[in-house]
Design a protein around this motif. Structure first.
Motif, mmCIF file in Angstrom:
data_model
loop_
_atom_site.group_PDB
_atom_site.id
_atom_site.type_symbol
_atom_site.label_atom_id
_atom_site.label_comp_id
_atom_site.label_asym_id
_atom_site.label_seq_id
_atom_site.Cartn_x
_atom_site.Cartn_y
_atom_site.Cartn_z
ATOM 1 N N LYS A 43 -62.016 -26.265 -6.864
ATOM 2 C CA LYS A 43 -62.416 -24.869 -6.906
ATOM 3 C C LYS A 43 -62.739 -24.350 -5.515
ATOM 4 O O LYS A 43 -63.199 -25.097 -4.649
ATOM 5 C CB LYS A 43 -63.653 -24.690 -7.804
ATOM 6 N N THR A 44 -62.511 -23.061 -5.351
ATOM 7 C CA THR A 44 -62.961 -22.358 -4.160
ATOM 8 C C THR A 44 -64.045 -21.370 -4.574
ATOM 9 O O THR A 44 -63.835 -20.549 -5.461
ATOM 10 C CB THR A 44 -61.802 -21.615 -3.477
ATOM 11 N N SER B 172 -73.800 -34.747 -4.379
ATOM 12 C CA SER B 172 -72.854 -33.734 -4.837
ATOM 13 C C SER B 172 -71.903 -34.374 -5.840
ATOM 14 O O SER B 172 -71.218 -35.340 -5.511
ATOM 15 C CB SER B 172 -72.069 -33.162 -3.653
ATOM 16 N N VAL B 173 -71.888 -33.841 -7.063
ATOM 17 C CA VAL B 173 -71.100 -34.436 -8.151
ATOM 18 C C VAL B 173 -70.000 -33.453 -8.541
ATOM 19 O O VAL B 173 -70.187 -32.582 -9.385
ATOM 20 C CB VAL B 173 -71.992 -34.767 -9.366
ATOM 21 N N GLY B 174 -68.857 -33.596 -7.885
ATOM 22 C CA GLY B 174 -67.733 -32.716 -8.158
ATOM 23 C C GLY B 174 -66.458 -33.518 -8.321
ATOM 24 O O GLY B 174 -66.459 -34.566 -8.967
ATOM 25 N N THR B 175 -65.349 -33.030 -7.750
ATOM 26 C CA THR B 175 -64.092 -33.775 -7.785
ATOM 27 C C THR B 175 -64.299 -35.169 -7.214
ATOM 28 O O THR B 175 -63.817 -36.167 -7.753
ATOM 29 C CB THR B 175 -63.011 -33.043 -6.980
ATOM 30 N N ILE C 15 -68.977 -42.281 -0.849
ATOM 31 C CA ILE C 15 -68.070 -41.373 -1.558
ATOM 32 C C ILE C 15 -67.483 -42.139 -2.739
ATOM 33 O O ILE C 15 -66.966 -43.250 -2.582
ATOM 34 C CB ILE C 15 -66.935 -40.871 -0.651
ATOM 35 N N LEU C 16 -67.548 -41.530 -3.924
ATOM 36 C CA LEU C 16 -67.017 -42.118 -5.155
ATOM 37 C C LEU C 16 -66.069 -41.125 -5.816
ATOM 38 O O LEU C 16 -66.183 -39.913 -5.600
ATOM 39 C CB LEU C 16 -68.150 -42.433 -6.144
ATOM 40 N N PRO C 17 -65.147 -41.592 -6.651
ATOM 41 C CA PRO C 17 -64.351 -40.663 -7.449
ATOM 42 C C PRO C 17 -65.253 -39.915 -8.434
ATOM 43 O O PRO C 17 -66.172 -40.506 -9.020
ATOM 44 C CB PRO C 17 -63.359 -41.562 -8.197
ATOM 45 N N GLY C 18 -65.001 -38.624 -8.603
ATOM 46 C CA GLY C 18 -65.718 -37.863 -9.619
ATOM 47 C C GLY C 18 -65.269 -38.248 -11.023
ATOM 48 O O GLY C 18 -64.386 -39.091 -11.200
ATOM 49 N N LEU C 19 -65.872 -37.612 -12.018
ATOM 50 C CA LEU C 19 -65.596 -37.974 -13.412
ATOM 51 C C LEU C 19 -64.122 -37.808 -13.758
ATOM 52 O O LEU C 19 -63.505 -38.704 -14.349
ATOM 53 C CB LEU C 19 -66.463 -37.132 -14.343
ATOM 54 N N HIS C 20 -63.531 -36.674 -13.391
ATOM 55 C CA HIS C 20 -62.129 -36.426 -13.768
ATOM 56 C C HIS C 20 -61.187 -37.331 -12.986
ATOM 57 O O HIS C 20 -60.179 -37.803 -13.527
ATOM 58 C CB HIS C 20 -61.788 -34.947 -13.562
ATOM 59 N N ASP D 170 -92.396 -39.287 1.454
ATOM 60 C CA ASP D 170 -92.184 -37.919 0.976
ATOM 61 C C ASP D 170 -90.689 -37.650 0.898
ATOM 62 O O ASP D 170 -90.049 -37.411 1.923
ATOM 63 C CB ASP D 170 -92.869 -36.937 1.929
ATOM 64 N N ILE D 171 -90.120 -37.702 -0.308
ATOM 65 C CA ILE D 171 -88.661 -37.687 -0.493
ATOM 66 C C ILE D 171 -88.267 -36.652 -1.531
ATOM 67 O O ILE D 171 -88.968 -36.448 -2.523
ATOM 68 C CB ILE D 171 -88.154 -39.077 -0.943
ATOM 69 N N LYS D 172 -87.124 -36.042 -1.310
ATOM 70 C CA LYS D 172 -86.542 -35.119 -2.277
ATOM 71 C C LYS D 172 -85.122 -35.574 -2.597
ATOM 72 O O LYS D 172 -84.384 -35.998 -1.704
ATOM 73 C CB LYS D 172 -86.511 -33.700 -1.701
ATOM 74 N N ILE D 173 -84.747 -35.505 -3.871
ATOM 75 C CA ILE D 173 -83.356 -35.737 -4.285
ATOM 76 C C ILE D 173 -82.760 -34.379 -4.614
ATOM 77 O O ILE D 173 -83.285 -33.647 -5.471
ATOM 78 C CB ILE D 173 -83.269 -36.662 -5.513
ATOM 79 N N ILE D 174 -81.674 -34.034 -3.952
ATOM 80 C CA ILE D 174 -81.003 -32.753 -4.181
ATOM 81 C C ILE D 174 -79.705 -33.028 -4.928
ATOM 82 O O ILE D 174 -78.828 -33.735 -4.424
ATOM 83 C CB ILE D 174 -80.694 -32.022 -2.861
ATOM 84 N N LEU D 175 -79.575 -32.450 -6.120
ATOM 85 C CA LEU D 175 -78.350 -32.573 -6.910
ATOM 86 C C LEU D 175 -77.559 -31.276 -6.826
ATOM 87 O O LEU D 175 -78.125 -30.183 -6.962
ATOM 88 C CB LEU D 175 -78.676 -32.844 -8.387
ATOM 89 N N SER D 176 -76.257 -31.397 -6.609
ATOM 90 C CA SER D 176 -75.386 -30.221 -6.579
ATOM 91 C C SER D 176 -74.030 -30.586 -7.175
ATOM 92 O O SER D 176 -73.761 -31.748 -7.479
ATOM 93 C CB SER D 176 -75.231 -29.696 -5.147
ATOM 94 N N GLY D 177 -73.170 -29.584 -7.328
ATOM 95 C CA GLY D 177 -71.831 -29.825 -7.863
ATOM 96 C C GLY D 177 -71.741 -29.543 -9.354
ATOM 97 O O GLY D 177 -72.751 -29.414 -10.052
ATOM 98 N N GLY D 178 -70.512 -29.483 -9.830
ATOM 99 C CA GLY D 178 -70.257 -29.090 -11.212
ATOM 100 C C GLY D 178 -70.836 -30.017 -12.262
ATOM 101 O O GLY D 178 -71.152 -29.578 -13.379
ATOM 102 N N ASP D 179 -70.971 -31.307 -11.951
ATOM 103 C CA ASP D 179 -71.505 -32.266 -12.921
ATOM 104 C C ASP D 179 -72.934 -32.686 -12.587
ATOM 105 O O ASP D 179 -73.398 -33.739 -13.041
ATOM 106 C CB ASP D 179 -70.596 -33.500 -12.987
ATOM 107 N N ALA D 180 -73.655 -31.855 -11.832
ATOM 108 C CA ALA D 180 -75.038 -32.177 -11.468
ATOM 109 C C ALA D 180 -75.923 -32.296 -12.706
ATOM 110 O O ALA D 180 -76.742 -33.214 -12.819
ATOM 111 C CB ALA D 180 -75.594 -31.118 -10.520
ATOM 112 N N GLU D 181 -75.760 -31.376 -13.640
ATOM 113 C CA GLU D 181 -76.593 -31.396 -14.855
ATOM 114 C C GLU D 181 -76.323 -32.648 -15.684
ATOM 115 O O GLU D 181 -77.237 -33.217 -16.294
ATOM 116 C CB GLU D 181 -76.331 -30.145 -15.696
#
Length: 246
Positions: free
Chosen positions: A11-12, A117-120, A143-148, A204-215
């Motif tokens: 996606k763009t 970041s959980v995307g492609t 770097i890992l392959p995304g779900l699809h 003191d740490i934060k985990i930031i989730l992003s990308g289409g499959d973050a949820e």
């Protein structure tokens, strides 16, 4: 007014905004980048672009944007920018999506972070923070392959593992669930590893989730880890906005 564009593999995403408000925000399939997506009357001061989809897409977009009489900048990773140091072996080889995500986080969060970041593709990166210098360092990541991609690779390379729907199940008792659960556990395992690495250096740490499959990943995280999590859908666009204001 800034036009911010994030060209991803699938996606763009784009955003039209100034320093106060977001006026337009949309997305389209990157394979359709040759169509007319940017038709509006607002006067653009600057266009800032991240591209991880290859030179051909960049060349097409340059043609589509030629009617905007303003500077156009395709972002590349730097060794240092503002209070962010890039510790990659070759700083210029770090993907602009990972660099801009780190830049966005370093701009907003003054603490150590694990950026997921959980995307492609799935990227999991470790961002350290030096309180005395108020400085972040991009320390690296995986770097890992995304779900699809995972499903497609298994479907194309094996006789009996077809690209079907699945759900998280422990233990999985059908093939679709086995593939889906394997992917989720793999991502969770990597997040836990990097969280433990960060914890050995900082309290003191934060985990930031992003990308289409973050949820999808968030819903399967342990409760003791969830308390460290923030979900931010548009880290790359936020990083582009930081660049636009430099």
């Amino acid at each position: 007014m800034f036009l911010l564009i994030d060209i991803g593999n699938t996606k763009t995403k784009w955003m039209l905004r100034d320093n106060k408000s977001i006026y337009k925000h949309d997305s389209f399939l990157t394979e359709d980048i040759d169509q007319d997506h940017f038709e509006f009357d607002e006067k653009i001061r600057k266009i800032v672009i991240s591209n991880v989809a290859g030179f051909e897409k960049e060349a097409i977009l340059k043609i589509k944007l030629k009617n905007f009489l303003c500077p156009i900048e395709f972002i590349k990773a730097h060794k240092k920018l503002n209070h962010l140091i890039n510790n990659y072996q070759d700083a210029t080889k770090l993907g602009t999506d990972r660099w801009l995500s780190a830049l966005s986080v370093s701009h907003d969060i003054k603490k150590t972070a694990v950026i997921v970041s959980v995307g492609t593709a799935v990227t999991i990166d470790y961002l350290s923070f030096d309180e005395k210098k108020s400085q972040h360092t991009f320390e690296g990541g995986v770097i890992l392959p995304g779900l699809h991609l995972t499903k497609n690779a298994l479907a194309n390379s094996t006789a009996d593992l077809k690209n079907g729907e699945g759900a998280f199940q422990m233990p999985p008792i059908n093939t679709g669930n086995a593939i889906q659960s394997g992917f989720i556990l793999s991502v969770l395992g990597n997040i836990k590893y990097f969280f433990e690495l960060a914890s050995s250096k900082s309290r003191d740490i934060k985990i930031i989730l992003s990308g289409g499959d973050a949820e999808l990943i968030h819903q399967h995280m342990d409760e003791d880890l969830k308390k460290y999590v923030s979900i931010k859908k548009d880290l790359v666009l936020e990083g582009l906005f930081v660049i636009a204001n430099l």
